[in-house]
Design a protein around this motif. Structure first.
Motif, short mmCIF file in Angstrom:
data_model
loop_
_atom_site.label_atom_id
_atom_site.label_comp_id
_atom_site.label_asym_id
_atom_site.label_seq_id
_atom_site.Cartn_x
_atom_site.Cartn_y
_atom_site.Cartn_z
N PRO A 14 -3.39 12.61 -5.83
CA PRO A 14 -4.18 11.80 -5.20
C PRO A 14 -3.53 10.22 -5.44
CG PRO A 14 -5.33 13.35 -6.03
CD PRO A 14 -4.14 13.58 -6.56
N GLY A 15 -3.45 9.20 -4.41
CA GLY A 15 -3.05 7.97 -4.22
C GLY A 15 -1.57 7.79 -4.22
N THR A 63 -9.22 8.78 10.24
CA THR A 63 -8.96 9.42 8.94
C THR A 63 -8.06 8.78 8.30
OG1 THR A 63 -8.29 11.42 9.78
CG2 THR A 63 -10.45 11.43 9.39
N ARG A 67 -3.59 3.91 6.30
CA ARG A 67 -2.79 4.51 5.30
C ARG A 67 -1.44 5.01 5.88
NH1 ARG A 67 -5.03 8.88 2.97
NH2 ARG A 67 -6.35 9.85 4.83
N SER A 85 -1.35 6.11 0.03
CA SER A 85 -2.77 6.50 -0.56
C SER A 85 -3.23 7.83 -0.05
CB SER A 85 -3.88 5.26 -0.16
OG SER A 85 -3.33 4.03 -0.37
N LYS A 87 -4.94 11.43 0.05
CA LYS A 87 -6.16 11.97 -0.62
C LYS A 87 -6.05 13.61 -0.38
CE LYS A 87 -8.82 8.29 1.61
NZ LYS A 87 -9.83 7.65 2.30
N SER A 88 -6.99 14.26 -1.15
CA SER A 88 -6.89 15.74 -1.25
C SER A 88 -7.33 16.15 0.36
CB SER A 88 -7.91 16.09 -2.06
OG SER A 88 -9.31 15.77 -1.70
N GLU A 89 -8.10 15.67 1.03
CA GLU A 89 -8.34 15.84 2.46
C GLU A 89 -7.01 15.77 3.33
OE1 GLU A 89 -10.13 13.98 0.54
OE2 GLU A 89 -11.00 12.31 1.75
N ASP A 90 -6.05 15.03 2.83
CA ASP A 90 -4.76 15.12 3.44
C ASP A 90 -3.95 16.45 3.58
OD1 ASP A 90 -4.53 11.55 2.68
OD2 ASP A 90 -5.17 12.45 4.65
N SER A 119 -4.43 16.93 -7.87
CA SER A 119 -4.05 16.70 -9.40
C SER A 119 -3.73 17.66 -10.35
CB SER A 119 -5.18 15.65 -9.88
OG SER A 119 -6.35 16.50 -9.76
#
Length: 119
Positions: A14-15, A63, A67, A85, A87-90, A119
């Motif tokens: 993440p990130g 969403t 980014r 950036s 995210k887990s939802e990506d 992660s």
């Protein structure tokens, strides 16, 4: 024959960032709108980013706006999706799509590339 092949997927924290590529043959990208879609497990395929005939014609899903960046290299005939950036939802399979007009519009798809944000 139009063919698309995505690459650049993988596992990222993440990130983090990834850049996806879409190598296109059989049609010139400058003549075809380009899209990136994604499909997460158990969900419908959704449009993530659209690139029309000019950089000013790009649009993004809410969403990912701010980014992700879609672009095309016409000299190489390759499309890109820069993802920052993350995210887990990506997490999803990402697909490249082009629309080609002959006597009517027709969609062409790549096989997809997996992006996992964890992660």
């Amino acid at each position: 024959q139009v063919q698309l092949v995505e690459s650049g997927g993988g596992l990222v924290r993440p990130g983090g960032s990834l850049t996806l590529s879409c190598s296109v043959s059989g049609v010139a990208l400058r003549q075809s709108p380009t899209n990136w879609y994604r499909q997460a497990p158990g969900k419908e395929r959704e449009l993530v980013a659209h690139f029309g005939y000019t950089p000013e014609s790009t649009t993004y899903a809410d969403t990912v706006a701010g980014r992700f960046t879609i672009s095309n290299d016409y000299a190489k005939n390759v499309g890109y999706l820069q993802m920052n950036s993350l995210k887990s939802e990506d997490t999803a399979v990402y697909f490249c799509n082009v629309k080609v007009f002959a006597t009517k519009w027709r969609d062409y798809w790549g096989p997809g590339t997996q992006v996992t944000v964890s992660s």
